[in-house]
Write an enzyme that holds these catalytic residues in place. Sequence first.
Site, PDB file in Angstrom:
ATOM      1  N   GLU A 185       0.836  -1.208   0.000  1.00 42.89           N
ATOM      2  CA  GLU A 185       0.000   0.000   0.000  1.00 42.89           C
ATOM      3  C   GLU A 185       0.865   1.251   0.000  1.00 42.89           C
ATOM      4  O   GLU A 185       0.936   1.996   0.978  1.00 42.89           O
ATOM      5  CB  GLU A 185      -0.969  -0.057   1.173  1.00 42.89           C
ATOM      6  CG  GLU A 185      -1.960  -1.211   1.009  1.00 42.89           C
ATOM      7  CD  GLU A 185      -2.880  -1.414   2.201  1.00 42.89           C
ATOM      8  OE1 GLU A 185      -2.898  -0.561   3.097  1.00 42.89           O
ATOM      9  OE2 GLU A 185      -3.576  -2.449   2.226  1.00 42.89           O
ATOM     10  N   SER A 197      15.596   0.646  -5.798  1.00 48.92           N
ATOM     11  CA  SER A 197      16.301  -0.148  -4.772  1.00 48.92           C
ATOM     12  C   SER A 197      15.765  -1.573  -4.837  1.00 48.92           C
ATOM     13  O   SER A 197      16.161  -2.344  -5.717  1.00 48.92           O
ATOM     14  CB  SER A 197      16.159   0.486  -3.391  1.00 48.92           C
ATOM     15  OG  SER A 197      14.798   0.664  -3.067  1.00 48.92           O
ATOM     16  N   HIS A 387     -17.289 -10.900   5.621  1.00 48.33           N
ATOM     17  CA  HIS A 387     -15.996 -10.277   5.908  1.00 48.33           C
ATOM     18  C   HIS A 387     -15.258 -11.064   6.973  1.00 48.33           C
ATOM     19  O   HIS A 387     -15.817 -11.379   8.025  1.00 48.33           O
ATOM     20  CB  HIS A 387     -16.208  -8.835   6.397  1.00 48.33           C
ATOM     21  CG  HIS A 387     -14.931  -8.075   6.541  1.00 48.33           C
ATOM     22  ND1 HIS A 387     -14.596  -7.371   7.673  1.00 48.33           N
ATOM     23  CD2 HIS A 387     -13.880  -7.933   5.696  1.00 48.33           C
ATOM     24  CE1 HIS A 387     -13.406  -6.809   7.509  1.00 48.33           C
ATOM     25  NE2 HIS A 387     -12.954  -7.136   6.316  1.00 48.33           N
ATOM     26  N   HIS A 388     -14.015 -11.399   6.662  1.00 49.21           N
ATOM     27  CA  HIS A 388     -13.134 -12.088   7.610  1.00 49.21           C
ATOM     28  C   HIS A 388     -11.864 -11.280   7.785  1.00 49.21           C
ATOM     29  O   HIS A 388     -10.880 -11.512   7.085  1.00 49.21           O
ATOM     30  CB  HIS A 388     -12.746 -13.477   7.072  1.00 49.21           C
ATOM     31  CG  HIS A 388     -13.861 -14.470   7.046  1.00 49.21           C
ATOM     32  ND1 HIS A 388     -13.794 -15.628   6.303  1.00 49.21           N
ATOM     33  CD2 HIS A 388     -15.056 -14.489   7.684  1.00 49.21           C
ATOM     34  CE1 HIS A 388     -14.918 -16.324   6.478  1.00 49.21           C
ATOM     35  NE2 HIS A 388     -15.706 -15.646   7.305  1.00 49.21           N
ATOM     36  N   GLU A 487      -6.998  -6.600  -2.939  1.00 52.37           N
ATOM     37  CA  GLU A 487      -6.538  -5.217  -2.818  1.00 52.37           C
ATOM     38  C   GLU A 487      -5.086  -5.211  -3.310  1.00 52.37           C
ATOM     39  O   GLU A 487      -4.839  -5.234  -4.502  1.00 52.37           O
ATOM     40  CB  GLU A 487      -6.703  -4.774  -1.373  1.00 52.37           C
ATOM     41  CG  GLU A 487      -6.479  -3.307  -1.139  1.00 52.37           C
ATOM     42  CD  GLU A 487      -6.419  -3.008   0.331  1.00 52.37           C
ATOM     43  OE1 GLU A 487      -5.817  -3.784   1.095  1.00 52.37           O
ATOM     44  OE2 GLU A 487      -6.975  -1.982   0.744  1.00 52.37           O
ATOM     45  N   GLU A 493      -9.332   3.709   0.435  1.00 52.59           N
ATOM     46  CA  GLU A 493      -9.379   3.956   1.876  1.00 52.59           C
ATOM     47  C   GLU A 493      -8.417   5.074   2.310  1.00 52.59           C
ATOM     48  O   GLU A 493      -8.725   5.834   3.226  1.00 52.59           O
ATOM     49  CB  GLU A 493      -9.093   2.676   2.657  1.00 52.59           C
ATOM     50  CG  GLU A 493      -7.747   2.061   2.372  1.00 52.59           C
ATOM     51  CD  GLU A 493      -7.548   0.708   3.077  1.00 52.59           C
ATOM     52  OE1 GLU A 493      -8.431   0.275   3.818  1.00 52.59           O
ATOM     53  OE2 GLU A 493      -6.493   0.095   2.869  1.00 52.59           O
TER      54      GLU A 493
HETATM   55  C1  NOJ Z   1      -8.145  -2.762   5.594  1.00 55.79           C
HETATM   56  C2  NOJ Z   1      -8.971  -3.003   4.381  1.00 55.79           C
HETATM   57  O1  NOJ Z   1      -8.320  -2.572   3.205  1.00 55.79           O
HETATM   58  C3  NOJ Z   1     -10.284  -2.300   4.568  1.00 55.79           C
HETATM   59  O2  NOJ Z   1     -11.069  -2.381   3.392  1.00 55.79           O
HETATM   60  C4  NOJ Z   1     -10.991  -2.915   5.751  1.00 55.79           C
HETATM   61  O3  NOJ Z   1     -12.183  -2.224   5.970  1.00 55.79           O
HETATM   62  C5  NOJ Z   1     -10.128  -2.831   7.004  1.00 55.79           C
HETATM   63  N1  NOJ Z   1      -8.825  -3.321   6.746  1.00 55.79           N
HETATM   64  C6  NOJ Z   1     -10.722  -3.630   8.165  1.00 55.79           C
HETATM   65  O4  NOJ Z   1     -10.780  -4.977   7.851  1.00 55.79           O
HETATM   66 CA    CA Z   2      -5.868  -2.219   2.979  1.00 53.93          CA
END
Ligand code: NOJ
Ligand code: CA
Length: 686
Positions: A185, A197, A387-388, A487, A493
Amino acid sequence: MSLLNPSLRACALVLPFALVTPAFAQQDRPAVTAASPDGSIVLTVATDNDSRPTWSLSRKGKLLIAPSKLGFILTDGLNMVRGFSIAGSDKASGQERWEQPWGERRFVNDSHNELLVRFQQSDVQGGRRMNVRFRLFDDGVGFRYELPEQPGLKTMRIADETTEFDIAPAGTAWWIPGGEWNRYEQVYQKTAIDAVSTAHTPITMRLDDGTHLSFHEAALVDYAGYWLKRSDGRKFRTTLAPSSQAARVIRDLPFNTPWRTIRIADDAAGLVDNDLELNLNEPNKLGDVRWFRPAKYIGIWWGMIRGDWSWAEGPNHGATTARTKRYIDFAAKHGFRGVLVEGWDKGWNGDWFGHGDDFSYTQSTPDFDLPGLAAYARDKGVHLIGHHETGGNIANYEAQLDAAMRLYGGLGVDVVKTGYVADAGGIIAPGEAPGETRMEWHDGQRMAQHHLRVVETAAKYHVAVNAHEPIKDTGLRRTYPNWVGREGARGMEYNAWGAFANGPDHEPTLVYTRMLSGPMDFTPGVLSLEGADHAPLASTLAKQLGLYLALYSPIQMAADFIETLETFPKELDFISKVPADWSESRLIAGEVGDYAIFARKDRNSEDWYVGGVNDATARTVTLGFDYLEPGKRYTATIYRDGEGATYLTDARHEIAYETRTVRKGDRYDLWLAPGGGAAMRLVPAK
Ligand code: NOJ
Ligand code: CA
């Protein structure tokens, strides 16, 4: 055409290769050569003066990769680096057109020549055998090590893999650092190639003569991901993601490594419209996966990311039964198939970040009625998305994995977003003894095993997986088409957490870097154009729509609050109509890091969609419509940056709407604002 039998035409011609060709490498040592089908890419494999295996590439008669070494450093024996000779080689070729169950395009062409080189170490070096298989396509090359069964080498304990890439010409690179705390990220850097690098892959390069390259890998299975480490000048080598063990990879023979890949093209479009890694993956192992439906979704999410709601139970808990019902109603009304709900389960109340041992994957919080909501959704033709979040604790997750997937599968929750929030190297994995744990990397061998275990377990229950903080994508969606998204880059985010946090260049860079690896769950559609505390996005309103065409995913989110989406009826109409599954896709205009405009054809209709994203520089791009059917008229509904629009001021909200008729052969001048974008829907006129 049956999805069960995606291969339309396959033929592999295996020709015995008459020992070693008379061609000789520069040190008068025997070399073997092979060329891509059109002859433009030529490979030479040899050994150097130190008896080290080497490979080199030329393209259109110019040296591209100077002789570069191949080999392994082991933790428990002599290295597999020196003392090699070529014991033999075989050539083959392959021609196939295969069908994807979903994706950027329905049919993929695979046309390659293959060279298998058998290296043998001298007795003094252990007499070990190491094969390298090269596949040459007209737009790229892949090769992998194949370690055959052999006496005296039962298990390889690999300290590192020393595959070199000595890039002959100078140029520019777009890259993110490998092994840094925020995983993948990162904001992309643009530097000279000799200023890189250690980089994650895909890493993209534009050579001074205009040739475009992307280095990556395919079929990362039971092995560590590699980082591309510059050793000297423009010479790079693989370095494997670390492990809790001294050896970064431990494998019993026989085994094959993942493919090391280079996409090679004359221009940016040639890098993007390129299926090299997919072609190097094994065909679908899951059979008919029509139970997975490419679709768009909304979610109880942006409120947590911005800090308005909490994942943990309490007065601001996001995942309540009442709110989820409102989201389901909205989804049903506006044609979204999925509703993601995060924070639905027990375990968020403690230190979940990089800890995660309180998470339950089967027990919901008292204010969230999972079975009731799953049924409520189903009645309305909507599916909850599960969601996990693991907090990086895969010891805890793997112990509950089967029960968790069974629960979701039984309720019709047919997509699950997983999450591994923990600093790089912060994965908590089970150890040998009960209760013992080990720390691993997000992209080490243990996580390559883990992700596939999740995907295979999910498939048993007809659940698809969208992994956040994942291991990088290496085309495994071909083999496991329920691995639908990930991702693995800086997503939307970050825009919640600071003004212009991702910057205007980010998405036009992602198109040519991260996106070359596969679909991304970027989560577009923040139409308010602001994060927490009114932090502005480096985006115009039209760019939010352009993201649906620029960043492909078979599950595309509309990330904003539903109350906000509702205040943008025209944009919401576009988002609810734009497909997440295409029969054709092509980049029709763009340059790495600057801008990217795609034309994509809906897989389920004759409609085309055109659009994409721009960086900070305003520009006018002349678009052609050469892909349209001749003689047909299309009604184009156009969303573009309004007059004076710029991401820098409140004028980021300026948008213009236009309807016109277009035909094949027409031209259209599209103005893109600083930080702008555009989207069009082209529907055949009645
Ligand atoms: C990071 C994830 O990218 C995001 O989408 C998620 O809401 C949070 N973690 C919590 O799981
Ligand atoms: Ca993330």
